[in-house]
Motif scaffolding. Structure first.
Motif, PDB file in Angstrom:
ATOM      1  N   HIS A   7       0.940  -1.184   0.087  1.00  0.00           N
ATOM      2  CA  HIS A   7       0.042  -0.078   0.136  1.00  0.00           C
ATOM      3  C   HIS A   7       0.744   1.201   0.144  1.00  0.00           C
ATOM      4  CE1 HIS A   7       0.612   0.702   4.372  1.00  0.00           C
ATOM      5  NE2 HIS A   7       0.644  -0.680   4.361  1.00  0.00           N
ATOM      6  N   VAL A   8       1.953   1.081  -0.271  1.00  0.00           N
ATOM      7  CA  VAL A   8       2.956   2.242  -0.380  1.00  0.00           C
ATOM      8  C   VAL A   8       3.567   2.375  -1.814  1.00  0.00           C
ATOM      9  CG1 VAL A   8       4.970   3.448   0.560  1.00  0.00           C
ATOM     10  CG2 VAL A   8       3.294   2.736   1.861  1.00  0.00           C
ATOM     11  N   VAL A   9       3.615   3.495  -2.654  1.00  0.00           N
ATOM     12  CA  VAL A   9       4.391   3.551  -3.784  1.00  0.00           C
ATOM     13  C   VAL A   9       5.831   4.519  -3.358  1.00  0.00           C
ATOM     14  CG1 VAL A   9       4.644   4.529  -5.983  1.00  0.00           C
ATOM     15  CG2 VAL A   9       2.597   3.402  -5.222  1.00  0.00           C
ATOM     16  N   GLU A  10       6.763   3.892  -3.563  1.00  0.00           N
ATOM     17  CA  GLU A  10       8.059   4.572  -3.168  1.00  0.00           C
ATOM     18  C   GLU A  10       8.681   5.186  -4.535  1.00  0.00           C
ATOM     19  OE1 GLU A  10      11.751   4.673   0.090  1.00  0.00           O
ATOM     20  OE2 GLU A  10      10.375   2.927  -0.161  1.00  0.00           O
ATOM     21  N   LEU A  11       9.103   6.529  -4.244  1.00  0.00           N
ATOM     22  CA  LEU A  11       9.504   7.132  -5.555  1.00  0.00           C
ATOM     23  C   LEU A  11      10.943   7.749  -5.094  1.00  0.00           C
ATOM     24  CD1 LEU A  11       9.343   8.482  -8.268  1.00  0.00           C
ATOM     25  CD2 LEU A  11       8.269  10.391  -7.066  1.00  0.00           C
ATOM     26  N   SER A  12      11.958   7.349  -5.830  1.00  0.00           N
ATOM     27  CA  SER A  12      13.310   8.030  -5.685  1.00  0.00           C
ATOM     28  C   SER A  12      14.102   8.456  -7.022  1.00  0.00           C
ATOM     29  CB  SER A  12      14.277   6.998  -4.839  1.00  0.00           C
ATOM     30  OG  SER A  12      14.339   5.572  -5.714  1.00  0.00           O
ATOM     31  N   PHE A  13      14.983   9.025  -7.018  1.00  0.00           N
ATOM     32  CA  PHE A  13      15.835   9.380  -8.059  1.00  0.00           C
ATOM     33  C   PHE A  13      17.118   9.098  -8.280  1.00  0.00           C
ATOM     34  CE2 PHE A  13      12.114  12.277  -7.561  1.00  0.00           C
ATOM     35  CZ  PHE A  13      11.745  12.712  -8.541  1.00  0.00           C
ATOM     36  N   THR A  14      17.519   8.600  -9.253  1.00  0.00           N
ATOM     37  CA  THR A  14      19.054   7.938  -8.985  1.00  0.00           C
ATOM     38  C   THR A  14      19.964   8.927  -9.320  1.00  0.00           C
ATOM     39  OG1 THR A  14      18.812   7.552 -11.523  1.00  0.00           O
ATOM     40  CG2 THR A  14      18.444   5.603  -9.974  1.00  0.00           C
ATOM     41  N   ASP A  15      19.643  10.079  -9.967  1.00  0.00           N
ATOM     42  CA  ASP A  15      20.669  11.266 -10.128  1.00  0.00           C
ATOM     43  C   ASP A  15      20.154  12.358  -9.352  1.00  0.00           C
ATOM     44  OD1 ASP A  15      22.239   9.926 -11.829  1.00  0.00           O
ATOM     45  OD2 ASP A  15      20.933  10.080 -13.493  1.00  0.00           O
ATOM     46  N   LYS A  16      20.840  13.506  -9.187  1.00  0.00           N
ATOM     47  CA  LYS A  16      20.409  14.885  -8.625  1.00  0.00           C
ATOM     48  C   LYS A  16      19.497  15.460  -9.871  1.00  0.00           C
ATOM     49  CE  LYS A  16      24.072  15.046  -5.360  1.00  0.00           C
ATOM     50  NZ  LYS A  16      23.273  14.217  -4.555  1.00  0.00           N
ATOM     51  N   ILE A  26       4.431  17.592 -14.816  1.00  0.00           N
ATOM     52  CA  ILE A  26       3.658  16.825 -15.693  1.00  0.00           C
ATOM     53  C   ILE A  26       4.214  15.578 -16.053  1.00  0.00           C
ATOM     54  CG2 ILE A  26       2.509  16.615 -17.920  1.00  0.00           C
ATOM     55  CD1 ILE A  26       1.952  19.530 -17.661  1.00  0.00           C
ATOM     56  N   THR A  27       5.604  15.254 -16.422  1.00  0.00           N
ATOM     57  CA  THR A  27       6.272  14.032 -16.604  1.00  0.00           C
ATOM     58  C   THR A  27       6.085  13.153 -15.299  1.00  0.00           C
ATOM     59  OG1 THR A  27       7.681  15.161 -18.298  1.00  0.00           O
ATOM     60  CG2 THR A  27       8.195  13.119 -17.194  1.00  0.00           C
ATOM     61  N   LEU A  28       6.283  13.666 -14.376  1.00  0.00           N
ATOM     62  CA  LEU A  28       6.222  13.023 -13.051  1.00  0.00           C
ATOM     63  C   LEU A  28       4.829  12.261 -12.819  1.00  0.00           C
ATOM     64  CD1 LEU A  28       7.752  11.912 -10.352  1.00  0.00           C
ATOM     65  CD2 LEU A  28       6.890  14.052  -9.497  1.00  0.00           C
ATOM     66  N   LYS A  29       3.675  13.051 -13.012  1.00  0.00           N
ATOM     67  CA  LYS A  29       2.517  12.861 -12.835  1.00  0.00           C
ATOM     68  C   LYS A  29       2.205  11.517 -13.901  1.00  0.00           C
ATOM     69  CE  LYS A  29      -2.105  14.352 -14.095  1.00  0.00           C
ATOM     70  NZ  LYS A  29      -2.933  15.429 -15.017  1.00  0.00           N
ATOM     71  N   GLU A  30       2.511  11.816 -15.372  1.00  0.00           N
ATOM     72  CA  GLU A  30       2.438  10.686 -16.137  1.00  0.00           C
ATOM     73  C   GLU A  30       3.188   9.517 -15.890  1.00  0.00           C
ATOM     74  OE1 GLU A  30       3.682  12.520 -19.773  1.00  0.00           O
ATOM     75  OE2 GLU A  30       1.768  13.596 -19.918  1.00  0.00           O
ATOM     76  N   LYS A  31       4.158   9.493 -15.172  1.00  0.00           N
ATOM     77  CA  LYS A  31       4.935   8.121 -14.863  1.00  0.00           C
ATOM     78  C   LYS A  31       4.134   7.489 -13.522  1.00  0.00           C
ATOM     79  CE  LYS A  31       9.431   9.403 -16.783  1.00  0.00           C
ATOM     80  NZ  LYS A  31       9.689   8.361 -17.626  1.00  0.00           N
ATOM     81  N   THR A  33       1.192   8.034 -12.963  1.00  0.00           N
ATOM     82  CA  THR A  33      -0.217   7.365 -13.503  1.00  0.00           C
ATOM     83  C   THR A  33      -0.087   5.939 -14.178  1.00  0.00           C
ATOM     84  OG1 THR A  33      -0.946   9.459 -13.693  1.00  0.00           O
ATOM     85  CG2 THR A  33      -2.176   8.005 -14.950  1.00  0.00           C
ATOM     86  N   ASN A  34       0.980   5.868 -14.996  1.00  0.00           N
ATOM     87  CA  ASN A  34       1.082   4.676 -15.866  1.00  0.00           C
ATOM     88  C   ASN A  34       1.389   3.450 -14.987  1.00  0.00           C
ATOM     89  OD1 ASN A  34       0.989   5.795 -18.327  1.00  0.00           O
ATOM     90  ND2 ASN A  34       2.933   6.201 -18.541  1.00  0.00           N
ATOM     91  N   ASN A  35       1.881   3.750 -13.919  1.00  0.00           N
ATOM     92  CA  ASN A  35       2.443   2.745 -12.753  1.00  0.00           C
ATOM     93  C   ASN A  35       1.224   2.261 -12.037  1.00  0.00           C
ATOM     94  OD1 ASN A  35       5.002   2.152 -13.362  1.00  0.00           O
ATOM     95  ND2 ASN A  35       5.587   3.674 -12.276  1.00  0.00           N
ATOM     96  N   LEU A  36       0.300   3.526 -11.879  1.00  0.00           N
ATOM     97  CA  LEU A  36      -0.781   3.088 -10.997  1.00  0.00           C
ATOM     98  C   LEU A  36      -2.245   2.575 -11.582  1.00  0.00           C
ATOM     99  CD1 LEU A  36      -0.331   6.182  -8.779  1.00  0.00           C
ATOM    100  CD2 LEU A  36       0.106   3.664  -8.061  1.00  0.00           C
ATOM    101  N   MET A  37      -2.058   2.407 -12.873  1.00  0.00           N
ATOM    102  CA  MET A  37      -3.416   2.075 -13.605  1.00  0.00           C
ATOM    103  C   MET A  37      -3.969   0.800 -13.173  1.00  0.00           C
ATOM    104  SD  MET A  37      -3.888   4.628 -15.479  1.00  0.00           S
ATOM    105  CE  MET A  37      -4.698   4.414 -17.109  1.00  0.00           C
ATOM    106  N   GLN A  38      -3.307  -0.131 -12.583  1.00  0.00           N
ATOM    107  CA  GLN A  38      -3.839  -1.284 -12.015  1.00  0.00           C
ATOM    108  C   GLN A  38      -4.039  -1.460 -10.774  1.00  0.00           C
ATOM    109  OE1 GLN A  38      -4.524  -3.878 -14.373  1.00  0.00           O
ATOM    110  NE2 GLN A  38      -3.820  -2.151 -15.868  1.00  0.00           N
ATOM    111  N   TRP A  39      -3.770  -0.168 -10.108  1.00  0.00           N
ATOM    112  CA  TRP A  39      -4.067  -0.223  -8.470  1.00  0.00           C
ATOM    113  C   TRP A  39      -5.448   0.044  -8.331  1.00  0.00           C
ATOM    114  CZ3 TRP A  39      -0.256   0.753  -4.262  1.00  0.00           C
ATOM    115  CH2 TRP A  39       1.157   0.185  -4.437  1.00  0.00           C
TER     116      TRP A  39
END
Length: 124
Positions: A7-16, A26-31, A33-39
């Motif tokens: 029940h937690v989606v964890e977001l991290s960035f590999t680069d600064k 908007i790009t962050l939102k789209e990415k 959204t794509n991962n959450l379509m099945q949740w």
């Protein structure tokens, strides 16, 4: 069983990164959204801020719109952890450590850091 990841989606960035314009949000939102379509259950967003160097304060409203949209995908809350700099400001609540943010999400006190598999909470 460790149910934290269910029940937690964890977001991290590999680069600064520095978030300076609306298109990045908007790009962050789209990415996301794509991962959450099945949740189809409630979830929370946990953001590792260690590589987010700064967020343009003028984007606060844009982040608010994204978070409002994500609530339509059953999002309960957004928390960050490990700010890149203690003076950094983010458009969501940020804790200094991952296990503290996880404890807040779980609402179980500091013990939830163990449930979330935080390396800083493990005994060696």
């Amino acid at each position: 069983e460790n149910h934290f990841r269910q029940h937690v989606v964890e977001l991290s960035f590999t680069d600064k990164v520095t978030i300076t314009d609306r298109n990045q949000v908007i790009t962050l939102k789209e990415k996301l959204t794509n991962n959450l379509m099945q949740w189809h259950s409630k979830w929370s967003l946990l953001i590792d801020c260690s590589n987010i160097m700064s967020v343009n304060e003028e984007l606060t409203d844009e982040f608010d719109r994204v978070f409002k949209f994500m609530r339509g995908f059953f999002m309960k809350s957004v928390l960050g952890y490990s700010p890149a700099d203690k003076a950094s400001k983010y458009p969501f609540k940020v804790y200094r450590s991952r296990h503290k943010a996880a404890a807040e999400l779980e609402g179980e006190g500091l013990m939830s850091g163990n449930d979330a598999n935080c390396s800083s909470r493990k005994q060696t």
